[in-house]
Design a protein around this motif. Sequence first.
Motif, PDB file in Angstrom:
ATOM      1  N   GLN A 123      20.340 -21.115  -4.414  1.00 25.81           N
ATOM      2  CA  GLN A 123      19.854 -22.271  -5.158  1.00 25.81           C
ATOM      3  C   GLN A 123      18.338 -22.315  -5.016  1.00 25.81           C
ATOM      4  OE1 GLN A 123      20.121 -27.131  -5.153  1.00 25.81           O
ATOM      5  NE2 GLN A 123      21.735 -26.011  -4.150  1.00 25.81           N
ATOM      6  N   SER A 230      17.741 -23.619 -16.573  1.00 30.34           N
ATOM      7  CA  SER A 230      17.828 -25.036 -16.933  1.00 30.34           C
ATOM      8  C   SER A 230      16.450 -25.676 -17.122  1.00 30.34           C
ATOM      9  CB  SER A 230      18.629 -25.784 -15.876  1.00 30.34           C
ATOM     10  OG  SER A 230      18.267 -25.346 -14.586  1.00 30.34           O
ATOM     11  N   LYS A 285      27.162 -23.025 -11.338  1.00 26.80           N
ATOM     12  CA  LYS A 285      25.973 -23.415 -12.102  1.00 26.80           C
ATOM     13  C   LYS A 285      25.827 -24.938 -12.100  1.00 26.80           C
ATOM     14  CE  LYS A 285      22.846 -21.422 -14.415  1.00 26.80           C
ATOM     15  NZ  LYS A 285      22.268 -20.158 -14.003  1.00 26.80           N
ATOM     16  N   ASN A 288      24.211 -26.197  -9.308  1.00 23.59           N
ATOM     17  CA  ASN A 288      22.857 -25.642  -9.246  1.00 23.59           C
ATOM     18  C   ASN A 288      22.761 -24.334  -8.475  1.00 23.59           C
ATOM     19  OD1 ASN A 288      21.546 -27.782 -10.705  1.00 23.59           O
ATOM     20  ND2 ASN A 288      21.973 -29.032  -8.898  1.00 23.59           N
ATOM     21  N   ASP A 290      23.203 -20.122  -8.463  1.00 24.98           N
ATOM     22  CA  ASP A 290      23.352 -18.908  -9.254  1.00 24.98           C
ATOM     23  C   ASP A 290      24.085 -17.892  -8.397  1.00 24.98           C
ATOM     24  OD1 ASP A 290      22.134 -19.346 -11.796  1.00 24.98           O
ATOM     25  OD2 ASP A 290      20.241 -19.578 -10.702  1.00 24.98           O
TER      26      ASP A 290
END
Lengths: 322, 500
Positions: A123, A230, A285, A288, A290
């Motif tokens: 993150q 994002s 996701k 938050n 990956d």
Amino acid sequence: MKVKILWIVLIATVLGIRFNTVGYGQEKYPSKPIQIVVPFGAGGSSDLFFRSLTDELSKMMKVPVTVVDRTGASGLVGADFVANSKNDGYTLLGTSSAPITIAPAIDPKDARELDPLALLAYQANLIATRNESEFRTLDDLVEYAKKKPGALTCGTSGIQSEPYFALELFKAAAKIDLRHVPISSSREGITNTLGGHIDFWFGSLSTSQSLMKAGRIRGLAVCTERRLESFPSIPTFAEKNYPQVNVNLIITLLGPRGLPQAVIKTWEDVLKAVLANPEVAASSKRLNYDIDLQVGTEKLRAYFKGEVERFSKIAKQTGLRK
Amino acid sequence: MESFQNLVMGLGTALHPVNLFYCFIGVLIGTLTGVLPGIGPVGAISLLLPVTFHVPPVSAFIMFAGIMYGAQYGGSTTSILVNIPGEASSVITCMDGYAMARKGRAGPALGMAAFASFIAGTGTLFGLVLIAPPLAEFGLRFGPPEYFSLMVCGLTIVVYLARGSIAKALMMMSFGLILAAVGLDPISSHPRFTYGVLALRDGVGLAQVVIGLFGVSEVLITVERSFSRVVFETKIKELLPTLQDWKDSILPVLRASILGFFMGIIPGISVVIPTFVSYSLEKKLSKYPEKFGTGVIEGVAGPEAANNAAASGTLVPLLSLGIPAGASSAIVLGALMIYGLNPGPLLIKESPQVFWGVIGSMYIGNVMLLLLNLPLIGIWVKILKIPYGILFSLIILFCLIGSYTINNSLTDMYIMTIFGVMGYLMKKFDYEATPLILALVLGPMMENALHRSMIISRGGFLVFFQRPISAIFFGMALLILLSSFLSKKKLGEDILNMEE
């Protein structure tokens, strides 16, 4: 005569043990429930990450995989518990890397004997300020801080946290001085930023994400290699010529030292399958995170060792470590 | 008025049979976690989290909210019956609630606790719907200096908490502050008073201390008195509050509702502190302050209203800024993320159905809790008739389980036991536990706030007096101290008496 009997008994025992272990080894690894110990509070970001995985993991392992929180001492209580558990692969540690990399960097006595199984996801950490702030970019910050050293304040969730080390790396790289305000609860940290009581907040994406979307908080730079999907408008530290400021929140899975090869292999295969599932990627996701799976116990051990050394250096420079 | 239309829509969502069901489950679990010491809403919600992944988010969120406010109802039950607070927010209820039970008035105490919770819980929801956003902005003006002066002000109310000697209360408060210093230093992370014990690095847990000081010590002291005696000699008189009880309680409930709501808005102030403040306020305003602690109903009604009002107040920053006030609301928010909802300022716009559905369900949930709790009073009161041997073994068992489940840690059980023995000695020598608890709640926040203020002001103490809100709190603290010293001169007399 007696000696002979003794020998027979001895050989028999040894054989017995051998047969036993062979028998054990052939029994498929997950034959009873697996416990993932998360050393942080329920509802925290590592806790939620592993809880969101348990369904898929249980399906693949064909035994229940559960999450148990053992909190305390910035994650050390949980790490300690797992390090002292049986190394049969039924008690594992699921954590952000702070107890593995940061705690031993501050105090070598806090290192625990663990075998890394995998890095699962990361993150982003980022530096942010409130929207009304006069500092619109990272360059504004650096320029002002150079003019008035020590005039600005930046909060993190304390010296046991990844963002604190990111902040120290940034200060060293940009040759500036920011006063560090440790605020252990990131909720309070972000409130203090919104209220203008501190100038900047260095923390993980999940604390500021919704406020950035609503336009109340502005991100100045992220620690990740690439820009965030994002928030594509926030530059990376690397773009601003501070590539060394790359400390993110990394989720890792470890076991007690000396895990059987079969356990390691099983987990590598299962994790590969589970994390490749698009649904899992999507739910990560939303938290938050990956997904970025990396396996190989030896490789990861070397990686952690490198991180501990890097953080030790900072800890010595700042006087955290005597 | 848009808010009211939304609220009606929310009520509609909440009245859907499935949601009603989840609401009921939530408040039921909440009541149970509240009743059992140590097992709090945080644990219950995190256990249920994976189960709810397959449930629509509105229903799951309704259930979680039910657990959160349901726990506030249940917490008072054990305080009143057996002098063990189910939650830290019911510590103060022990003082008069348990005294009432000993006089045979457990029923009215339980009833008033439920009614006060109901009135505060539903009343403050209106405030929440109407004035949330501007209030949240006001809450942001509380920086570290404001927190510090608020905590200082909070510590001074200890003079109202003392039932007997003020000198002893101050000693207990100081001891609480020392206990609050156990753990890692908030700035340098150097361990203090941890003696190499990992679990002590986070300090001495509030819940463990509360369970030990109140629960175990109560058992020890009663066992010592006499084993064969019945717990409560007086017969249990009425089950519900009388008209006189209502007359005494209604103003305290209203005052505590307003007070609790506004204190709840300030992020980081837990639901615990408003209960202490409400109790002190009622004692100060009362015509017979000397009777507080001997079983006056105001001492139950005020704090019980305050903790429920504060629970709604904490929703204000959650609603308008997406900042959860405590651990339990943080979990609920985290859960929202798993569902793909966006917790934060945009939640109301993006998912109005979820948001207003939950607010609507809170009205319904409060009614359910009242209906659930009133018939339970009869059953709870019967608990007092259980023979000593069995009741006390059960209490000790629950104290042990409760302290273990906080962190799944044996150390917590040891801490709880040590404080149990200490609580016993304190009771024998007339030292009260409440000032210690107050200090243990305020201590860490106060230390953090002082440290941060000093970093921000670069070591200048003037910051506390230059900022208006902070200056007001210091003024209030000074007033409280002066008024109690000047008017009663109680501390001086006290010390003299002790020397004799």
